[in-house]
Design a protein around this motif. Structure first.
Motif, mmCIF file in Angstrom:
data_model
loop_
_atom_site.group_PDB
_atom_site.id
_atom_site.type_symbol
_atom_site.label_atom_id
_atom_site.label_comp_id
_atom_site.label_asym_id
_atom_site.label_seq_id
_atom_site.Cartn_x
_atom_site.Cartn_y
_atom_site.Cartn_z
ATOM 1 N N UNK A 116 0.826 -1.202 0.000
ATOM 2 C CA UNK A 116 0.000 0.000 0.000
ATOM 3 C C UNK A 116 0.861 1.254 0.000
ATOM 4 N N UNK A 117 0.298 2.319 -0.512
ATOM 5 C CA UNK A 117 0.907 3.643 -0.422
ATOM 6 C C UNK A 117 0.087 4.474 0.557
ATOM 7 N N UNK A 118 0.708 4.824 1.662
ATOM 8 C CA UNK A 118 0.050 5.592 2.718
ATOM 9 C C UNK A 118 0.263 7.079 2.498
ATOM 10 N N UNK A 119 -0.779 7.875 2.747
ATOM 11 C CA UNK A 119 -0.655 9.321 2.750
ATOM 12 C C UNK A 119 -1.412 9.865 3.958
ATOM 13 N N UNK A 120 -0.812 10.821 4.638
ATOM 14 C CA UNK A 120 -1.411 11.367 5.840
ATOM 15 C C UNK A 120 -2.623 12.225 5.566
ATOM 16 N N UNK A 121 -3.419 12.408 6.604
ATOM 17 C CA UNK A 121 -4.579 13.293 6.546
ATOM 18 C C UNK A 121 -4.221 14.642 7.163
#
Length: 219
Positions: A116-121
């Motif tokens: 997965x590619x995680x990106x912050x909120x």
């Protein structure tokens, strides 16, 4: 192209075997093999969607924390492919203060299974990272460890501008893994001959993550 397995009929492995991170594989789009020579099967998303305690890690960021846990749940389940909503919670090792939270959204990698590619909120929207499941499974608890089953997972995080690559071990039990399971997982990690950097990280930096029950709740 390898697609992550997302069906309910996949049976969780009962033995412990791990695959190397895609970074160390010549063709990461092909089904990877594990330390026991088997083809790696991705965990169903439904199996992953729960709260996991981080019990061991090579990452220095968890040295000053305790009760680190990660909750995965579906993000907009009607949109395919289904992304994960990711919530990391932890406490200061001293026990002072409340619960720290890091929220993000992660979308599956189209070419690499169980990645997965995680990106912050929010303010962390500029931050991103790539992570993969190296192994997962369930096994019965025995002896003093209790009754029932314990679920485990091993995750690998690619290096970013701020952190080196790292490895975490998860347990679905708040009190963590049984010693037998934890020892077998660490032995398997040290057997990843195709990923010598991972072996080095585990040998030099793998440590227990502090657990002090009960977990604090809330922000």
């Amino acid at each position: 192209m390898a697609e992550p397995t997302q069906t309910d009929d996949v049976k969780p492995p009962t033995s412990i075997s791990l695959r190397p991170p895609s970074k160390y594989v010549a063709d990461p789009s092909q089904p990877p093999t594990t330390t026991t020579g088997e083809v790696f099967i991705s965990p169903p998303l439904e199996w992953l969607w729960r709260t996991w305690a981080v019990t061991h890690s090579t990452l220095s960021m968890w040295r000053s924390a305790r009760n680190v846990r990660i909750t995965y749940k579906p993000y907009k389940p009607d949109v395919k492919p289904v992304a994960n909503d990711n919530l990391v919670e932890y406490e200061k090792k001293s026990g002072k203060g409340g619960v720290k939270r890091v929220e993000g959204i992660e979308r599956p990698d189209a070419k690499i299974p169980a990645a997965w590619m995680w990106r912050g909120k929010g303010l962390l929207v500029i931050a991103s990272s790539h992570w993969e499941v190296l192994g997962w499974g369930e096994r019965p608890l025995v002896g003093n460890a209790g009754e029932g089953v314990e679920r485990w997972a091993v995750t690998w995080f690619a290096p970013t501008l701020f952190t080196q690559e790292g490895v975490d071990i998860y347990s679905d039990r708040k009190e963590g893994l049984s010693k037998e399971t934890a020892d077998e997982i660490i032995t398997a990690l040290k057997s990843l001959k195709d990923a010598p950097k991972v072996v080095e990280l585990v040998e030099k930096l793998m440590q227990d993550v502090d657990i002090s029950l009960p977990w604090k709740e809330g922000a």
